[in-house]
Design an enzyme around this catalytic site. Structure first.
Site, PDB file in Angstrom:
ATOM      1  N   PRO A   1      20.754  55.546  66.983  1.00  0.00           N
ATOM      2  CA  PRO A   1      21.209  54.158  67.133  1.00  0.00           C
ATOM      3  C   PRO A   1      20.199  53.198  66.505  1.00  0.00           C
ATOM      4  O   PRO A   1      18.991  53.341  66.715  1.00  0.00           O
ATOM      5  CB  PRO A   1      21.275  53.971  68.658  1.00  0.00           C
TER       6      PRO A   1
ATOM      7  N   THR B   1      19.610  49.029  65.786  1.00  0.00           N
ATOM      8  CA  THR B   1      19.988  47.615  65.896  1.00  0.00           C
ATOM      9  C   THR B   1      19.852  46.954  64.525  1.00  0.00           C
ATOM     10  O   THR B   1      18.809  47.030  63.892  1.00  0.00           O
ATOM     11  CB  THR B   1      19.086  46.917  66.930  1.00  0.00           C
TER      12      THR B   1
ATOM     13  N   ALA C   1      22.973  49.785  69.588  1.00  0.00           N
ATOM     14  CA  ALA C   1      23.122  49.403  70.994  1.00  0.00           C
ATOM     15  C   ALA C   1      24.107  48.234  71.095  1.00  0.00           C
ATOM     16  O   ALA C   1      24.027  47.269  70.334  1.00  0.00           O
ATOM     17  CB  ALA C   1      21.769  49.011  71.568  1.00  0.00           C
TER      18      ALA C   1
ATOM     19  N   GLN D   1      27.028  53.303  71.817  1.00  0.00           N
ATOM     20  CA  GLN D   1      25.919  53.233  72.772  1.00  0.00           C
ATOM     21  C   GLN D   1      26.097  52.032  73.709  1.00  0.00           C
ATOM     22  O   GLN D   1      26.122  50.879  73.271  1.00  0.00           O
ATOM     23  CB  GLN D   1      24.570  53.147  72.050  1.00  0.00           C
TER      24      GLN D   1
ATOM     25  N   HIS E   1      22.716  54.049  77.329  1.00  0.00           N
ATOM     26  CA  HIS E   1      21.358  53.680  76.896  1.00  0.00           C
ATOM     27  C   HIS E   1      20.496  53.462  78.135  1.00  0.00           C
ATOM     28  O   HIS E   1      20.573  52.424  78.783  1.00  0.00           O
ATOM     29  CB  HIS E   1      21.430  52.412  76.057  1.00  0.00           C
TER      30      HIS E   1
ATOM     31  N   ALA F   1      17.101  53.946  77.911  1.00  0.00           N
ATOM     32  CA  ALA F   1      15.771  54.061  77.293  1.00  0.00           C
ATOM     33  C   ALA F   1      15.196  52.687  76.951  1.00  0.00           C
ATOM     34  O   ALA F   1      15.817  51.642  77.208  1.00  0.00           O
ATOM     35  CB  ALA F   1      15.878  54.904  76.022  1.00  0.00           C
ATOM     36  N   ASN F   2      13.990  52.725  76.395  1.00  0.00           N
ATOM     37  CA  ASN F   2      13.377  51.582  75.699  1.00  0.00           C
ATOM     38  C   ASN F   2      13.224  50.300  76.510  1.00  0.00           C
ATOM     39  O   ASN F   2      13.214  49.199  75.959  1.00  0.00           O
ATOM     40  CB  ASN F   2      14.157  51.286  74.404  1.00  0.00           C
TER      41      ASN F   2
ATOM     42  N   TYR G   1      15.209  48.793  78.645  1.00  0.00           N
ATOM     43  CA  TYR G   1      16.361  47.954  78.961  1.00  0.00           C
ATOM     44  C   TYR G   1      16.799  48.204  80.415  1.00  0.00           C
ATOM     45  O   TYR G   1      16.088  48.849  81.174  1.00  0.00           O
ATOM     46  CB  TYR G   1      17.472  48.167  77.914  1.00  0.00           C
TER      47      TYR G   1
ATOM     48  N   ASN H   1       8.622  47.405  75.044  1.00  0.00           N
ATOM     49  CA  ASN H   1       9.135  46.429  76.019  1.00  0.00           C
ATOM     50  C   ASN H   1       8.329  46.435  77.322  1.00  0.00           C
ATOM     51  O   ASN H   1       8.879  46.217  78.408  1.00  0.00           O
ATOM     52  CB  ASN H   1      10.634  46.643  76.299  1.00  0.00           C
TER      53      ASN H   1
ATOM     54  N   ARG I   1      15.220  55.457  60.694  1.00  0.00           N
ATOM     55  CA  ARG I   1      14.907  54.762  59.445  1.00  0.00           C
ATOM     56  C   ARG I   1      15.378  55.528  58.217  1.00  0.00           C
ATOM     57  O   ARG I   1      15.829  54.942  57.234  1.00  0.00           O
ATOM     58  CB  ARG I   1      13.395  54.529  59.338  1.00  0.00           C
TER      59      ARG I   1
HETATM   60  C1  PHB Z   1      15.829  46.230  69.147  1.00  0.00           C
HETATM   61  O1  PHB Z   1      16.766  45.502  68.867  1.00  0.00           O
HETATM   62  O2  PHB Z   1      14.673  45.987  68.808  1.00  0.00           O
HETATM   63  C2  PHB Z   1      16.085  47.442  69.911  1.00  0.00           C
HETATM   64  C3  PHB Z   1      17.334  47.631  70.448  1.00  0.00           C
HETATM   65  C4  PHB Z   1      17.593  48.775  71.167  1.00  0.00           C
HETATM   66  C5  PHB Z   1      16.595  49.707  71.334  1.00  0.00           C
HETATM   67  C6  PHB Z   1      15.342  49.527  70.794  1.00  0.00           C
HETATM   68  C7  PHB Z   1      15.096  48.371  70.067  1.00  0.00           C
HETATM   69  O3  PHB Z   1      16.824  50.796  72.043  1.00  0.00           O
END
Ligand code: PHB
Length: 383
Positions: free
Chosen positions: A24, A26, A57, A99, A175, A177-178, A180, A235, A321
């Protein structure tokens, strides 16, 4: 020596043609109303040779947004927009999961008509947030969701999951993770609740469990995955006992017989090759607790992806990437072809530039000029 990266994989009802998935990403290119467009459809269509595409996401409710122009899955217009995307991917022979996302505290009142973002506890993230006008401002302290409000948010995930079906997706990824919202409930730094959604590990897991229950009401479990990031500090996140927390999260996914657990991993050293004791403990614990497929993600190249699959640690490897810059990435990996270099300046926001104009290998052969490196390993070594 053929790599198992190019072997088929049965994932729920799907037979994937190989093991290189699209992570995924963004990209902040939705239209007014956070509606997906033909341009978004063209971008995903170009990448349909992925074993599986996981969409960027996508917020399940307006309150779930915290970045400019991220798509939603809560309005009819958004469902119609996503249909363009899923039709395009299917026409090109691909498979795409949506997602399901809620940012929780990673937001700003400017996204919500002045209302304060919601979170498990009123703890502001350290750092800054990008406003709808693309300015960086400090995070504010979020408002803690009331106990009776939490099931309403669970219902938003259910609606998102339902809408994803209407929009023609092949499945959904939760989602978690990260940093959120779900991760904010899971990890100890962001959850100081004293009701049934906080305190004990079992209570911190409750929100995730309720979301999984709602989503698997709407979708057969073989079409549902979950994403976790046990050690990522992104985050402003941390957990006091990540091995214990994430073994339990993986075990919860196992209880619901989810199709896969998708892991955001440290770039180095790669699981399952042990790093320090904690990295090894966290990722081997997840592998032990979950019987379905693991999706590895974090700067893999052909060699490290092959190793992860051969050792039985991961069944799929997601590329971010590299897929962004190489619409035909699976072919490039399989044939050992050079890799387009991603342009970081166009990752977020903007238009078709740096989005749908990365050339395929075919186009490079026909004279399109582009900066390439000899292999994915070289790209990943650059960082
Ligand atoms: C972001 O927009 O920077 C972003 C979004 C979702 C993620 C990680 C980073 O899981």
């Amino acid at each position: 020596m053929a790599s198992p990266l190019f072997d088929e994989l049965d994932l729920g009802p799907h037979t994937l043609p190989h093991r290189a998935a699209m992570a995924p990403l963004t990209r902040n290119r939705a239209a007014e109303g956070n509606v997906p467009t033909e341009l978004n459809a063209a971008y995903y269509r170009q990448r349909a040779s992925a074993a599986l595409i996981v969409s960027e996401a996508t917020q399940v409710a307006p309150k779930g947004q915290g970045y400019p122009r991220t798509p939603g899955i809560h309005s009819d217009e958004q469902v119609e927009g996503w249909k363009k995307v899923t039709d395009a991917v299917h026409e090109a022979g691909g498979r795409i999961f949506l997602q399901l996302w809620h940012v929780g505290r990673i937001s700003h009142p400017l996204y919500h008509d002045g209302e304060t973002p919601v979170a498990p506890s009123p703890i502001a993230p350290d750092g800054q947030v990008l406003t709808p006008d693309l300015e960086m401002v400090p995070f504010e302290t979020p408002r803690a969701l009331g106990t009776e409000e939490v099931p309403e948010v669970v219902e938003q995930y259910r609606t998102g999951a339902k809408n994803a079906r209407r929009a023609g997706f092949d499945g959904v990824e939760i989602h978690a993770a990260n940093g959120y919202l779900i991760d904010q409930f899971l990890r100890s730094r962001t959850n100081e609740r004293t009701d049934r959604y906080g305190g004990s590990l079992n209570n911190r897991l409750r929100f995730l469990r309720e979301v999984m229950a709602a989503v698997t009401d709407e979708w057969e479990s073989g079409r549902v995955g979950v994403r976790l990031s046990p050690l990522s500090p992104f985050n402003d996140m941390e957990d006091a006992t990540p091995a214990e927390t994430f073994r339990a999260a993986a075990s919860t996914a196992d209880d619901f017989e989810l199709s896969y657990v998708h892991l955001v991993e440290p770039a180095e050293p790669k699981p399952p090759v042990a790093g320090d004791g904690e990295t090894a403990a966290v990722f081997s614990g997840i592998r032990e607790a979950f019987d379905g497929a693991l999706v590895a993600n974090g700067n893999y190249d052909t060699e490290t992806a092959t190793d992860a699959i051969e050792r039985g640690y991961a069944q799929l490897v997601a590329f971010g990437r590299a897929f962004l810059a190489n619409p035909d990435l699976p072919r490039r990996l399989k044939e050992g072809l050079p890799i387009n270099v991603p342009d970081e300046d166009t990752f977020y926001n903007g238009d078709e530039h740096g989005y749908t104009d990365y050339p395929t290998w075919e186009e490079l052969q026909n004279g399109t000029a582009f900066d390439t490196l000899d292999s994915l390993a070289e790209l990943e070594a650059r960082g």
